[in-house]
Enzyme design. Structure first.
Site, PDB file in Angstrom:
ATOM      1  N   SER A 122     -39.449  27.307   9.287  1.00 25.53           N
ATOM      2  CA  SER A 122     -40.358  27.559   8.165  1.00 25.53           C
ATOM      3  C   SER A 122     -41.802  27.623   8.605  1.00 25.53           C
ATOM      4  O   SER A 122     -42.640  28.116   7.870  1.00 25.53           O
ATOM      5  CB  SER A 122     -40.280  26.479   7.090  1.00 25.53           C
ATOM      6  OG  SER A 122     -39.291  25.555   7.290  1.00 25.53           O
ATOM      7  N   HIS A 143     -36.433  33.786   7.702  1.00 25.93           N
ATOM      8  CA  HIS A 143     -36.734  32.578   6.928  1.00 25.93           C
ATOM      9  C   HIS A 143     -36.063  32.649   5.564  1.00 25.93           C
ATOM     10  O   HIS A 143     -36.512  33.367   4.675  1.00 25.93           O
ATOM     11  CB  HIS A 143     -38.264  32.440   6.791  1.00 25.93           C
ATOM     12  CG  HIS A 143     -38.697  31.202   6.080  1.00 25.93           C
ATOM     13  ND1 HIS A 143     -39.809  31.162   5.287  1.00 25.93           N
ATOM     14  CD2 HIS A 143     -38.157  29.955   6.040  1.00 25.93           C
ATOM     15  CE1 HIS A 143     -39.946  29.944   4.786  1.00 25.93           C
ATOM     16  NE2 HIS A 143     -38.949  29.201   5.225  1.00 25.93           N
ATOM     17  N   GLU A 155     -37.685  36.077   4.490  1.00 29.23           N
ATOM     18  CA  GLU A 155     -38.834  36.639   5.196  1.00 29.23           C
ATOM     19  C   GLU A 155     -38.360  37.033   6.595  1.00 29.23           C
ATOM     20  O   GLU A 155     -37.769  36.203   7.298  1.00 29.23           O
ATOM     21  CB  GLU A 155     -39.957  35.610   5.303  1.00 29.23           C
ATOM     22  CG  GLU A 155     -40.647  35.329   3.977  1.00 29.23           C
ATOM     23  CD  GLU A 155     -41.810  34.342   4.107  1.00 29.23           C
ATOM     24  OE1 GLU A 155     -42.950  34.726   3.840  1.00 29.23           O
ATOM     25  OE2 GLU A 155     -41.562  33.181   4.485  1.00 29.23           O
ATOM     26  N   ASN A 194     -45.661  30.838   2.191  1.00 30.01           N
ATOM     27  CA  ASN A 194     -46.415  29.590   2.253  1.00 30.01           C
ATOM     28  C   ASN A 194     -47.915  29.819   2.408  1.00 30.01           C
ATOM     29  O   ASN A 194     -48.710  29.005   1.954  1.00 30.01           O
ATOM     30  CB  ASN A 194     -45.868  28.679   3.353  1.00 30.01           C
ATOM     31  CG  ASN A 194     -44.575  28.017   2.899  1.00 30.01           C
ATOM     32  OD1 ASN A 194     -44.416  27.702   1.711  1.00 30.01           O
ATOM     33  ND2 ASN A 194     -43.636  27.842   3.811  1.00 30.01           N
TER      34      ASN A 194
HETATM   35  P1  NAD Z   1     -31.210  19.585   8.423  1.00 32.27           P
HETATM   36  O1  NAD Z   1     -31.741  18.382   9.096  1.00 32.27           O
HETATM   37  O2  NAD Z   1     -30.586  19.440   7.089  1.00 32.27           O
HETATM   38  O3  NAD Z   1     -30.126  20.272   9.370  1.00 32.27           O
HETATM   39  C1  NAD Z   1     -30.332  20.507  10.723  1.00 32.27           C
HETATM   40  C2  NAD Z   1     -28.998  20.425  11.420  1.00 32.27           C
HETATM   41  O4  NAD Z   1     -29.122  20.953  12.732  1.00 32.27           O
HETATM   42  C3  NAD Z   1     -28.472  18.988  11.571  1.00 32.27           C
HETATM   43  O5  NAD Z   1     -27.167  18.913  11.065  1.00 32.27           O
HETATM   44  C4  NAD Z   1     -28.514  18.764  13.068  1.00 32.27           C
HETATM   45  O6  NAD Z   1     -27.465  17.930  13.529  1.00 32.27           O
HETATM   46  C5  NAD Z   1     -28.335  20.169  13.576  1.00 32.27           C
HETATM   47  N1  NAD Z   1     -28.740  20.358  14.969  1.00 32.27           N
HETATM   48  C6  NAD Z   1     -29.563  19.633  15.750  1.00 32.27           C
HETATM   49  N2  NAD Z   1     -29.630  20.185  16.976  1.00 32.27           N
HETATM   50  C7  NAD Z   1     -28.827  21.271  16.992  1.00 32.27           C
HETATM   51  C8  NAD Z   1     -28.470  22.244  17.958  1.00 32.27           C
HETATM   52  N3  NAD Z   1     -28.973  22.185  19.188  1.00 32.27           N
HETATM   53  N4  NAD Z   1     -27.609  23.215  17.619  1.00 32.27           N
HETATM   54  C9  NAD Z   1     -27.096  23.266  16.381  1.00 32.27           C
HETATM   55  N5  NAD Z   1     -27.399  22.375  15.427  1.00 32.27           N
HETATM   56  C10 NAD Z   1     -28.254  21.396  15.717  1.00 32.27           C
HETATM   57  O7  NAD Z   1     -32.426  20.610   8.391  1.00 32.27           O
HETATM   58  P2  NAD Z   1     -32.605  21.882   7.453  1.00 32.27           P
HETATM   59  O8  NAD Z   1     -33.348  21.465   6.236  1.00 32.27           O
HETATM   60  O9  NAD Z   1     -31.322  22.588   7.325  1.00 32.27           O
HETATM   61  O10 NAD Z   1     -33.629  22.763   8.295  1.00 32.27           O
HETATM   62  C11 NAD Z   1     -33.236  23.533   9.377  1.00 32.27           C
HETATM   63  C12 NAD Z   1     -34.280  24.560   9.699  1.00 32.27           C
HETATM   64  O11 NAD Z   1     -34.489  25.366   8.548  1.00 32.27           O
HETATM   65  C13 NAD Z   1     -35.632  24.012  10.063  1.00 32.27           C
HETATM   66  O12 NAD Z   1     -36.213  24.827  11.033  1.00 32.27           O
HETATM   67  C14 NAD Z   1     -36.407  24.091   8.773  1.00 32.27           C
HETATM   68  O13 NAD Z   1     -37.792  24.186   8.971  1.00 32.27           O
HETATM   69  C15 NAD Z   1     -35.856  25.373   8.206  1.00 32.27           C
HETATM   70  N6  NAD Z   1     -35.972  25.503   6.751  1.00 32.27           N
HETATM   71  C16 NAD Z   1     -35.720  24.469   5.933  1.00 32.27           C
HETATM   72  C17 NAD Z   1     -35.804  24.637   4.551  1.00 32.27           C
HETATM   73  C18 NAD Z   1     -35.507  23.511   3.613  1.00 32.27           C
HETATM   74  O14 NAD Z   1     -35.948  23.562   2.445  1.00 32.27           O
HETATM   75  N7  NAD Z   1     -34.762  22.516   4.021  1.00 32.27           N
HETATM   76  C19 NAD Z   1     -36.146  25.893   4.027  1.00 32.27           C
HETATM   77  C20 NAD Z   1     -36.359  26.956   4.900  1.00 32.27           C
HETATM   78  C21 NAD Z   1     -36.274  26.765   6.268  1.00 32.27           C
END
Ligand code: NAD
Length: 650
Positions: A122, A143, A155, A194
């Protein structure tokens, strides 16, 4: 890699985003592998998908067998196995640059040479992530928004070296999984959504810090006066005050004192129980309609528009992309560019200059792009051009609808506000009228309306602001009359909610065909209103007295099969037959005799309100006119020659 070459997708991470992205990809028919670092994590993600797909199927949003969808998903813990056949990898691991770089370096080693590597980050730099690979031209940002299955926006972000081919493949891929992508052509902090959202929260923070308005007043003004789905402080509490704080700090931007105070006190919002509002000892938000009448909302909106103008001027995104992004990504009632064109860009520029003068801060410096537009006299809608063109002819930009006029004369109009279930806003209504008034009638044989997204035809009128309307200002929207009076046959293709104003629009059409899962109602009575777009009058003419009054007075919701049974719609059809049935109707209308269709529609509509002799008189006049048309000659001679007629509308 072209999108047609993408068959196998791997998603890294089974967390909030990873499992949601996996689900969206599998629902679209792709084979997808979901990888996390521990077996129990992938299993948990898989379980979450299963639960969600079953719910979607139960509610009729998906007409696939959940087991089939789940059958397209493999889970994996070993990275090499997970990506060895992938055409596209979408990484959704935690938001840490060092971790992302490690992952991309591994991907470069294990994923096929030609595969595309996307990150769902993000806020991190795509360029920096890409530099951990030897194929930066194949690395891209994708994104998604949370939750990915529900949120339409993606995005698509270029890193410095991303190739157009990669970007196009990612963009088209997003479309094939039924998302709406926008290009972010430069890797800037905050991307589009954002970046533009920043001032919404930030300027509101400055206003409270200066004491010119309270938290409640600003939230009330933005929601009840300006139609935003949430106030800036309510939004910050939801997303986490600390998250926004760190993003701004990292971007080297000044943070308003009120935000600093909350972060120091560790009152981050909902997640800590306290933020701008109290979620622990009371019920959260406390603002109400009527508060904030004096808040200078232009101060916040001028900064939002300025941010959008900077992105356009720097070739990061187009006005269309920005408006789409803000509407789909944040639920803004209209895109900032469209909104600015309405307010007048000169008004926006004056405000920025005034603020710059008063506070001497760079955040109010007007973007060159806006200054240039105003200097060129392109101050918005009233001037005929601003961020968009507003000519009468084909160059008019529509922000709330999409349309396509085919060569054989089918005008398809898509109500394009899926983020609001295609509710009829003033803009959408005006645009339908403008489009129907300005498309040469001779080019059109038939009009079809449908709703964007997969949930609604149109779920009503956008009632934001109704409470503050004075009775003298109420005008029954001309859209219903325009559609009703349109001289060509009109058809509403209904899949999902068809409520309130949307229901009235469908009733103003000549034909209504719906999927069996669609629902019809007039909920207006529960708001202390009645249908205002001809609904009461059309149903009382179409249905029995009892049924019409059940709909209008009780506000009862009926399903499509009941609606068909009652005679409110032409057909209720299963989802897999829907397109075909609609096509059959459209074929009859598009290739039918245009003048005869026009006359038939007119004499039936007009004759309904006359006694029989008056109606018969209308019919015989029309019949007389038709006898002398070329179409009637063509129709009879084709009949005699036993061939299909070719009507020209003459
Ligand atoms: P999350 O913590 O819920 O999930 C992340 C997952 O990735 C975990 O289960 C973790 O074990 C796993 N992980 C760690 N290392 C890994 C690897 N090497 N290979 C595969 N999996 C691995 O986080 P999230 O909220 O799903 O966010 C993930 C990404 O998405 C981030 O970059 C975040 O910025 C982006 N994002 C989040 C949101 C949101 O609202 N949560 C929205 C858009 C983008």
């Amino acid at each position: 890699m072209n999108v047609s070459d993408i068959e196998r997708v791997t998603v890294l991470g089974a967390g909030s985003m990873g499992h949601g992205i996996t689900e969206a990809v599998a629902l679209a028919g792709y084979h997808v592998t979901m990888r996390d670092i521990e077996q129990d994590l992938v299993e948990e993600g898989y379980g979450n998908i299963e639960w969600s797909v079953e719910k979607l199927a139960e509610k009729g949003f998906v007409d696939q067998d959940p087991a089939e969808v789940m059958g397209r998903i493999d889970t994996e813990v070993d990275l090499e196995t997970a990506v060895q056949d992938a055409d596209l990898v979408i990484e959704a691991a935690p938001e840490r640059m060092s971790l992302k770089r490690d992952i991309f370096s591994d991907l470069d080693e294990f994923a096929p040479e030609e595969s595309i590597l996307a990150s769902n980050t993000s806020s991190l730099s795509i360029t920096e992530i890409a530099s951990a690979t030897n194929r930066p031209e194949q690395v891209i940002g994708m994104h998604f928004f949370n939750p990915p299955v529900k949120m339409d926006l993606v995005e698509v972000i270029y890193g410095e070296e991303t190739s157009d081919e990669t970007a196009q493949a990612a963009y088209t891929f997003a479309e094939t999984i039924e998302k709406t992508p926008i290009y972010v052509r430069k890797d800037i902090n905050g991307f589009v959504v954002n970046s533009v959202l920043g001032p919404f929260v930030n300027e509101a923070g400055w206003m409270v810090s200066e004491g010119v308005a309270t938290v409640e007043e600003i939230d009330a003004a933005m929601v009840h006066r300006q139609g935003y789905p949430m106030g800036p402080f309510e939004l910050s509490d939801l997303t986490g005050i600390d998250t926004g704080y760190h993003m701004r700090k990292e971007a080297g931007k000044e943070v308003p004192p009120v935000v600093e105070e909350k972060v120091e006190a560790e009152d981050f919002g909902k997640k800590t129980g306290k933020g701008y509002y109290d979620y622990e000892d009371s019920e959260g938000t406390t603002y109400e309609a009527g508060q904030g009448e004096d808040v200078d909302t232009l101060r916040i909106e001028a900064r939002i528009v300025n941010e959008a103008a900077k992105l356009i001027g720097n070739d990061v995104a187009t006005p269309v992309a920005i408006d789409k992004g803000m509407r789909l990504g944040t639920g803004f009632p209209k895109g900032p560019c469209r909104r600015a064109d309405e307010m007048g860009l000169d008004t926006v520029l004056d405000k920025l200059n005034e603020l710059r003068e008063e506070y001497g801060k760079a955040r109010y410096d007007p973007a060159d792009y806006i200054v240039d537009l105003v200097e060129a006299g392109n101050t918005g809608e009233d001037a005929g051009a601003g961020f968009y063109e507003y000519g009468d002819s084909g160059d008019r930009h529509y922000s709330a609808l999409n349309y396509k006029l085919s060569e054989d004369g089918l005008l398809k109009i898509e109500l394009d506000r899926p983020e609001r279930l295609n509710a009829l806003s003033q803009d959408l209504s005006d645009e339908i009228v403008h489009l129907l008034d300005n498309t040469p009638k001779d080019d059109v044989r038939c009009v079809m309306f449908e709703g964007a997204g997969d949930r609604a035809f149109s779920a009503g009128a956008d009632i934001t602001g109704f409470a503050s309307i004075e009775p003298s200002e109420v005008e029954v929207a001309p859209v219903f009359q325009t559609v009703n009076d349109f001289p060509r046959p009109t058809l509403a293709k209904i899949d999902g909610y068809c409520l309130g104003g949307g229901h009235e629009l469908a009733l103003a059409c000549d034909f209504r065909i719906a999927t069996v899962g669609s629902e019809f109602a007039f909920p207006e009575i529960d708001l202390g209103l009645i249908p205002g777009g001809g609904g009461t009058q059309r149903v009382i003419r179409m249905l029995t007295d009892a049924r019409a009054k059940e709909l209008v007075l009780c506000g009862n919701r009926i399903d499509a099969e009941t609606a068909e049974d009652w005679g409110l719609i032409n057909r209720a059809v299963a989802p897999d037959e829907f397109d075909e049935v609609v096509e059959e109707f459209l074929d009859d209308l598009v290739y039918g005799a245009p003048i005869a269709l026009e006359k038939a529609k007119k004499v039936m509509d007009k004759g309904r309100d006359q006694d029989l002799s008056g109606g018969l008189e209308l019919e015989s006049q029309a019949f007389g006119i038709l006898l002398s048309t070329d179409d009637a000659k063509e129709g009879t001679s084709a009949f005699l020659d036993n061939r299909d007629p070719e009507f020209e509308g003459k």
